[in-house]
Scaffold this motif. Structure first.
Motif, PDB file in Angstrom:
ATOM      1  N   ASP A 119      17.267   9.447   6.409  1.00  0.00           N
ATOM      2  CA  ASP A 119      16.273   9.871   7.390  1.00  0.00           C
ATOM      3  C   ASP A 119      16.993  10.722   8.440  1.00  0.00           C
ATOM      4  O   ASP A 119      18.220  10.638   8.585  1.00  0.00           O
TER       5      ASP A 119
ATOM      6  N   ILE B  89       0.995   4.870   5.607  1.00  0.00           N
ATOM      7  CA  ILE B  89       2.307   4.569   6.188  1.00  0.00           C
ATOM      8  C   ILE B  89       2.195   4.603   7.707  1.00  0.00           C
ATOM      9  O   ILE B  89       1.735   5.591   8.279  1.00  0.00           O
ATOM     10  N   TYR B  90       2.635   3.528   8.344  1.00  0.00           N
ATOM     11  CA  TYR B  90       2.558   3.405   9.809  1.00  0.00           C
ATOM     12  C   TYR B  90       3.968   3.241  10.361  1.00  0.00           C
ATOM     13  O   TYR B  90       4.752   2.433   9.862  1.00  0.00           O
ATOM     14  N   SER B  91       4.302   4.011  11.394  1.00  0.00           N
ATOM     15  CA  SER B  91       5.660   3.949  11.936  1.00  0.00           C
ATOM     16  C   SER B  91       5.659   4.257  13.431  1.00  0.00           C
ATOM     17  O   SER B  91       4.727   4.873  13.948  1.00  0.00           O
ATOM     18  N   HIS B  92       6.731   3.839  14.086  1.00  0.00           N
ATOM     19  CA  HIS B  92       6.981   4.121  15.503  1.00  0.00           C
ATOM     20  C   HIS B  92       5.867   3.617  16.411  1.00  0.00           C
ATOM     21  O   HIS B  92       5.703   4.107  17.526  1.00  0.00           O
TER      22      HIS B  92
ATOM     23  N   SER C 161      13.292   3.490  10.485  1.00  0.00           N
ATOM     24  CA  SER C 161      11.921   3.259  10.964  1.00  0.00           C
ATOM     25  C   SER C 161      10.974   2.919   9.828  1.00  0.00           C
ATOM     26  O   SER C 161      11.346   2.935   8.642  1.00  0.00           O
ATOM     27  N   GLY C 162       9.704   2.658  10.220  1.00  0.00           N
ATOM     28  CA  GLY C 162       8.704   2.211   9.274  1.00  0.00           C
ATOM     29  C   GLY C 162       8.429   3.161   8.135  1.00  0.00           C
ATOM     30  O   GLY C 162       8.086   2.728   7.021  1.00  0.00           O
ATOM     31  N   ASN C 163       8.555   4.474   8.369  1.00  0.00           N
ATOM     32  CA  ASN C 163       8.262   5.383   7.257  1.00  0.00           C
ATOM     33  C   ASN C 163       9.422   5.479   6.259  1.00  0.00           C
ATOM     34  O   ASN C 163       9.354   6.248   5.310  1.00  0.00           O
ATOM     35  N   ASP C 164      10.490   4.667   6.498  1.00  0.00           N
ATOM     36  CA  ASP C 164      11.591   4.584   5.534  1.00  0.00           C
ATOM     37  C   ASP C 164      11.466   3.363   4.627  1.00  0.00           C
ATOM     38  O   ASP C 164      12.275   3.184   3.705  1.00  0.00           O
TER      39      ASP C 164
ATOM     40  N   HIS D 247      17.810   0.217  13.963  1.00  0.00           N
ATOM     41  CA  HIS D 247      16.559   0.220  13.201  1.00  0.00           C
ATOM     42  C   HIS D 247      15.453  -0.517  13.967  1.00  0.00           C
ATOM     43  O   HIS D 247      15.707  -1.395  14.793  1.00  0.00           O
ATOM     44  N   SER D 248      14.225  -0.155  13.648  1.00  0.00           N
ATOM     45  CA  SER D 248      13.065  -0.715  14.346  1.00  0.00           C
ATOM     46  C   SER D 248      12.667  -2.068  13.756  1.00  0.00           C
ATOM     47  O   SER D 248      13.122  -2.461  12.673  1.00  0.00           O
TER      48      SER D 248
ATOM     49  N   ASP E 149      10.018  -2.776  12.362  1.00  0.00           N
ATOM     50  CA  ASP E 149       9.289  -2.600  11.105  1.00  0.00           C
ATOM     51  C   ASP E 149      10.163  -2.918   9.893  1.00  0.00           C
ATOM     52  O   ASP E 149       9.652  -3.237   8.821  1.00  0.00           O
TER      53      ASP E 149
END
Length: 657
Positions: A425, A561-564, A601-604, A620-621, A623
């Motif tokens: 990413d 896909i949900y992120s951040h 992050s979530g989209n990973d 990392h988050s 998520d």
């Protein structure tokens, strides 16, 4: 200077002057028509004019030495094209590259490339499709659209000034390929423009204004309909508070009188003069006829001194070089929300954007800046500080990088075929720490059998920009737009993976998806520039709304896909970073157990979950917390790119053991 003089002239001169200073450039010629017209002065009839060491203007004699405005010049184009071709063919050393500005120059450059093999870069400046969408004036633009599409499809590379131009305006053309479009913002202004002739500017507006000390609302634009200058007068006249608070000054090109110039110019100027009379704006509206470059700079300064505002009320604006010039002079702005202007205001933070199709709202935005002295002062300060980053030298450096990708390179032999693949990413994974980024670049340079790739939610142009900004190596593969697009490096070029696009397209129903999500309260579509052919992007602040969206599209073949904590993307079911990673590894002939992936992050999630050698960087988050216990995931102690290097060494130790 003529009615055709505009920001593109500043662009050409600024770009050429900076490029010729580059150690990679020997010589530049700006090529145009030779004109012998006493009204314009003798300079336009000089065949060769020196501008700076290594830079000169060459004027081609077509046999017709009259000044021709843009429409009339079309008829003279074949003669210009033939004369230019003869000139180039007779040179001992042919140009390495041609930079064509506007589609008519692009057509000439294409013909020269076909005949002499000289590659060309195209800069559109203004595109017909967007103009047609903005102006419902019934003018048939199909021929211009067709020519632009031909040039966009044929150019070796395309330079755009803003994300909106690169990722939305140009991509409206069927022949456009994102891999050949590069976003390079131009410089803020020509050298020396920060001085200006304030006394001259005062002299231009004094005959028109009853109280010149009032704050100045300044607009500078060519007299074309899409600039919406007549609409600006209407909204100013309709707002009593604005009329009482400020003067309006409009510099609409150059004219000798209301009946001079091309039909569109005459129509626009006529509309301005008619509104001056209809709204009885004598004493508060200035419409100067002629000006010089120093006068324009002086007007910016004068507007700042009166605590005024610069406005761009265009129905659509490809970029808006005047907005960067206003920033350089410390003059706050209110700009159209349609086109590339929002990119400028967003990055320079020197004003507001508003919709000129909502005149009351646009006037209110101007009033807010004029009234709030603290906000005005902050915008003025931000403009001066942030515009320093928009230098022509920075433009030249990026231009040279693009040019190198299309120029023939010396053969250095075929690189070794990689046996491993590292996909990372970008945001807060490879970026976030300068020392970490340098360490990653050094690690990759020492591992020739390891192919480097990125998998990002960003667009291709933004991904390339960030990687260059962080001095990271060129990836072999770029998975962009949350895994809905793949691009491969072929030498200096990037090539779209059309087979992957066809693979994920099955069952994709964008109109149906948009209709369902629009009906859910709390889901706000992201800007048009963030939307893709196989990606719809929304702002969602609450997980309950995410759940509602998932339910709404549950029967469709899509991936949500949900992120951040705010960004929601809807993709085809076969898309996503994980699916794209598997596709890329298979195409490269790399075994799944030799693929490494890093993210934060979530989209990973889908990429990391599908990878047998995943790396979670320390920053990392939440998520990704569910992945921490997997034996296929290494949780780094270091953040950002340093964590990637740490993870790669950890996997190497496992293999060795």
């Amino acid at each position: 200077m003529t009615e055709d003089t505009g920001g593109h002239i500043t662009y050409v001169l600024g770009a050429a002057t900076a490029l010729v200073r580059s150690r990679h450039v020997d010589e530049i010629e700006i090529v145009t028509r030779l004109i012998d017209d006493p009204a314009l002065g003798a300079a336009y009839a000089v065949p060769v004019e020196s501008v700076a060491p290594g830079l000169h203007i060459r004027r081609i004699d077509t046999g017709n030495r009259q000044y021709l405005a843009k429409e009339a010049a079309i008829a003279d184009r074949p003669a210009f094209q033939a004369a230019l071709l003869r000139y180039i063919a007779g040179l001992k050393r042919k140009p390495d590259l041609i930079h064509a500005h506007f589609a008519d120059a692009g057509a000439i450059a294409l013909d020269i490339r076909d005949r002499l093999g000289i590659p060309f870069i195209y800069t559109a400046h203004s595109l017909a499709i967007d103009k047609a969408l903005a102006n419902d004036d019934g003018i048939d633009m199909s021929a211009r659209v067709a020519e632009e599409n031909r040039i966009i499809g044929a150019a070796n590379a395309i330079i755009a000034s803003s994300r909106d131009e690169a990722e939305r305006q140009l991509m409206l053309y069927p022949a456009a390929c994102a891999a050949r479009i590069h976003c390079i913002p131009p410089g803020a202004a020509l050298d020396g423009w920060d001085q200006g002739n304030v006394a001259g500017a005062k002299g231009l507006v004094a005959p028109f204004l009853r109280d010149p000390a009032k704050p100045m609302i300044l607009a500078i634009a060519r007299p074309v309909a899409k600039k919406n200058l007549a609409g600006l007068i209407d909204l100013y006249a309709a707002d009593a508070l604005l009329r009482a608070r400020a003067n309006l000054v409009i510099v609409a090109g150059l004219r000798d009188g209301p009946h001079s110039g091309e039909p569109e110019q005459r129509q626009v100027i006529g509309a301005l003069l008619e509104r001056l009379d209809r709204h009885d704006l004598y004493g508060s509206l200035a419409l100067p006829k002629r000006h010089g470059q120093a006068d324009v700079s002086g007007l910016y300064t004068l507007a700042r001194q009166t605590r005024g505002v610069f406005v761009n009320p265009a129905l659509t604006e490809p970029y808006g070089l005047t907005l960067t010039e206003a920033a350089l002079h410390g003059l706050p702005v209110v700009a159209t929300c349609h086109g590339g202007a929002a990119d400028i205001v967003g990055s320079l933070d020197h004003g507001q954007v508003a919709d000129p199709r909502d005149p009351a709202g646009f006037a209110a935005a101007i009033n807010r800046l004029l009234k709030d002295r603290k906000t005005w002062a902050k915008a003025s300060q931000n403009g001066r500080r942030n515009s320093a980053a928009l230098s022509w030298d920075a433009y030249a450096e990026q231009f040279v990088t693009v040019a190198r990708t299309i120029l023939p390179a010396a053969s250095v032999g075929a690189p070794a075929k990689p046996t491993r693949l590292l996909l990372c990413d970008i945001d807060n994974t490879v970026t976030g720490s300068r020392p970490g980024a340098r360490e990653l670049a050094q690690y990759l340079a020492a591992e020739p059998a390891l192919a480097f790739g990125v998998a990002t939610g960003r667009s291709l142009q933004e991904a390339v920009r960030l990687l260059r900004e962080w001095h990271l190596p060129d990836p072999a593969v770029l998975i962009t737009s949350v895994g809905s697009e793949i691009y491969w490096r072929d030498g200096g070029h990037l090539v779209a993976d059309t087979a992957f696009a066809g693979h994920i397209a099955q069952g994709w129903q964008p109109a149906e998806i948009a209709a369902r999500v629009r009906g859910i309260c709390g889901a706000e579509p992201q800007a048009p520039v963030e939307q893709r052919r196989y990606k719809q992007s929304w702002f969602v602040d609450e997980r309950s709304i995410v759940a509602a969206i998932r339910d709404a599209v549950a029967d469709l073949p899509v991936r949500v896909i949900y992120s951040h904590g705010r960004l929601l993307d809807i993709l085809p079911e076969r898309a996503g970073k994980g699916a794209a990673m598997v596709w890329a590894a298979r195409r490269m002939g790399i075994a799944r157990d030799q693929v490494f992936a890093a993210g934060d992050s979530g989209n990973d999630i889908d990429m990391l979950a599908a990878c047998r050698n995943a790396i979670l960087v320390a920053n990392h988050s939440e998520d990704l917390h569910a992945l921490r216990d997997s034996s296929a995931v290494y949780v780094a102690h270091r953040s950002h790119a340093g964590g990637i290097v740490e993870g790669m060494y950890a996997y190497a130790r496992r293999t060795a053991a």
